[in-house]
Design an enzyme around this catalytic site. Structure first.
Site, PDB file in Angstrom:
ATOM      1  N   TYR A  28       0.828  -1.215   0.000  1.00  0.00           N
ATOM      2  CA  TYR A  28       0.000   0.000   0.000  1.00  0.00           C
ATOM      3  C   TYR A  28       0.858   1.260   0.000  1.00  0.00           C
ATOM      4  CZ  TYR A  28      -3.632   3.268   1.570  1.00  0.00           C
ATOM      5  OH  TYR A  28      -4.502   4.322   1.676  1.00  0.00           O
TER       6      TYR A  28
ATOM      7  N   LYS B  35       0.912   4.169  -2.914  1.00  0.00           N
ATOM      8  CA  LYS B  35       0.482   5.549  -2.666  1.00  0.00           C
ATOM      9  C   LYS B  35       1.615   6.537  -2.922  1.00  0.00           C
ATOM     10  CE  LYS B  35      -3.812   4.917  -1.667  1.00  0.00           C
ATOM     11  NZ  LYS B  35      -4.867   5.454  -2.562  1.00  0.00           N
TER      12      LYS B  35
END
Length: 601
Positions: free
Chosen positions: A491, A495
């Site tokens: 993640y 991002k």
């Protein structure tokens, strides 16, 4: 009995009664022809701007003609008639938001509420004459105005109703469909004008004219003047409320204020500022502007009052001059006026990927509250339809990581809704914080596929038409996980890539008029996090411990920042990454010094 008396007693008076039915039939025929012509208008021209204009004309036309029943036919000059327009809009909007009843039920209930209010106010006001009547109606309007502003939990105060007005279909009519809304508005306009025409041409209408010309003489011949005035006061209020309901059925931006002098007041403000500062007119000369400098479209809300203090362009003023006006900010408003008028000519179309829940749903609500027609794009079509119905938007299903699916969806949105001006990339999935060797590569691929690839695919798909139009705004939802080291090995890199994509595309598309920005939320109270907290999997105090504000972020706070970045207020911002984290980034390093501490006096 004399012969004359006998003759008079035996010969009845010959009174010819005028048959009003032909006139009534002619009025109905004219109304039907007018409705047919209006109904054919979208098929002849096919312009959404024209339909928007006619819908607003219908709303304000009913209001103006209802006021004419009071002023023109009865001689009652009302300064507070706009309160019934506002009651209609607010009543209908609140009824749909809070109860979810069918639209016809909300329509009748709103008129019933307006009827009660009009009877109470009218019973007091119609006993007064001339200027006293005018100012007492104005006093009641300001009372309702103050109530709307102060009852923030219900009305939203000076921010107005937020989150949009649901418009569920009824009897095959879907008011979220622009054409259906247009036809319904035209029908209400024609029916309202026909009814007011019949009232004006009826014996009651001629009674009103008699009262207008000489109320004392009318009372001497047996007319109950008070009852006649009250009746027309209530009828005019109902017609005005119908106009407000039409405006409430439109995607209202903000239903704040109940004063209808907005255009005049704001135009006077800017003309006065131009006289003071000797600013150039739009025609190149100096002095007062030839037309009012309006930088926001008035029908987008019921109205505003004290524009200088409430309008976002003028409310943040650096300093007042000797005359009480801030010249520099008035100049900014003048520069923006033409662009804002051009934008208001057509409803802005926004697309939110992942808009069915969490941060995406909050962005949908904020953009809808700003007046956008929002297309909710999500893999879960049922949830997307629920959110779209809540704000009067449209739902579309697509997998953002599938290039063909997104391209087809972009084409469908452009075709069904109109040119997309704003794209918010909120679609994403999270991961469980585990060690790298415990994270399956399939899970890593899923996160990167949606969070990183999906953002890039959506940007490219929707930017093609934006580039052709030389205008557009894209906001990508990144995360503070992409700005700091965290045990989120899929993640966090995804991002971080979103932030890099934002900067690259901002530089690439900036010369084409496309702005690309990112928002990096901190720990946010989304439904998923709330469920984890309820299950005992996450500790709120631990999550908020390093945040300077000592709390978590609410999704609506992120939505408001996204709405700002998408608006013309952020016209100079591109390539920016805005953290919305309650100060988590600023406070994290303080843990090495014992943590955050309360300030002491």
């Amino acid at each position: 009995m004399t012969e004359l008396q006998a003759g008079q007693g035996t010969q009845p008076l010959d009174v010819t009664r005028i048959d009003a039915r032909p006139q009534r039939y002619r009025d109905v025929l004219i109304a039907l022809v007018a409705f047919v012509l209006l109904a054919l208008l979208p098929f002849i021209f096919g312009s959404k701007q024209l339909l928007d204009f006619v819908i607003r004309c219908a709303a304000y036309g009913l209001f103006a003609t209802s006021l004419n029943l009071l002023v023109g036919y009865t001689g009652l000059i009302s300064f507070g008639h706009g309160m019934f327009f506002g009651l209609g809009a607010y009543g209908f909007g609140l009824m749909m938001q809070k109860t979810g009843v069918p639209i016809p039920v909300a329509f009748v209930a709103t008129l019933a509420m307006t009827l009660v209010v009009a009877v109470v106010i009218g019973a007091i006001c119609v006993r007064l004459k001339e200027i006293y009547f005018a100012f007492v109606t104005l006093a009641f309007q300001m009372l309702i105005h103050s109530t709307i502003l102060s009852w923030q939990s219900l009305t939203g105060g000076d921010q107005g109703l937020r989150g949009g007005i649901p418009r569920p279909p009824f009897l095959g009519i879907d008011l979220s469909n622009h054409l259906h809304l247009y036809i319904t508005s035209c029908a209400l306009l024609v029916i309202g004008l026909l009814l007011m025409r019949q009232i004006a041409q009826s014996p009651f209408g001629y009674t009103l004219r008699m009262i207008r010309d000489n109320a004392t003489r009318a009372s001497f011949i047996g007319i109950d003047v008070w009852r006649a005035k009250l009746t027309i006061f209530v009828l005019a209020a109902l017609f005005a409320a119908t106009g407000g309901i039409i405006m409430g059925a439109v995607r209202l931006r903000r239903l704040s204020r109940v004063c209808l002098l907005d255009d005049l007041g704001r135009g006077h403000l800017h003309q006065h500022a131009r006289r003071r500062d000797n600013l150039p007119r739009t025609d190149g000369r100096h002095g007062a502007a030839a037309d009012p400098q309006r930088y926001r479209y008035p029908p987008d809300r019921v109205s505003r009052h004290r524009a200088r203090h409430r309008d976002p362009v003028l409310c943040h003023r650096p300093a007042k001059g000797p005359d009480g006006l801030c010249r520099r900010m008035v100049r900014a408003a003048s520069r923006r006026s033409r662009g804002a008028r051009a934008m208001s000519a057509q409803t802005r179309i926004s697309v939110v990927t992942g808009g069915a829940s969490g941060i995406g749903a909050a962005c949908v609500r904020e953009l809808a509250a700003a007046g956008d027609l929002v297309a909710v794009l999500d893999r879960d079509l049922a949830k997307a339809q629920t959110v779209a119905a809540e704000v009067g938007g449209k739902a579309f299903a697509a997998d953002v990581a599938d290039e063909r699916s997104v391209e087809a969806c972009a084409a469908a949105i452009e075709r069904d809704c109109g040119p997309v001006a704003v794209l918010v990339n909120s679609a994403g999935i999270i991961q469980v914080p585990v060690r790298p060797h415990d994270l399956p590569m399939t899970s890593w691929d899923d996160v990167v596929r949606v969070d990183q690839r999906g953002t890039y695919v959506a940007c490219v798909a929707f930017a093609r038409q934006m580039i052709a139009r030389k205008r557009g705004s894209i906001v990508n939802i990144a995360s503070i996980a992409g700005m700091r080291s965290m045990p989120l090995h899929a993640y966090a890199p995804a991002k971080a890539a979103v932030i890099a994509i934002t900067e690259c595309l901002a530089a690439e598309w900036g010369p084409s008029g496309i702005r690309v920005n990112a928002v990096s939320p901190g720990y946010t109270l989304t439904p998923a996090l709330k469920n984890a907290i309820d299950r005992g999997e996450r500790d709120v105090s631990a999550l908020a411990a390093n945040a300077a504000l000592r709390r978590l972020v609410d999704p609506s706070e992120i939505g408001r920042v996204v709405a700002f970045l998408a608006s013309d207020a952020a016209s100079a911002m591109t390539g920016a990454n805005v953290p919305v984290d309650c100060g988590w980034l600023a406070g994290t390093s303080w843990s090495t010094y014992g943590g955050l501490r309360e300030a002491s006096g």
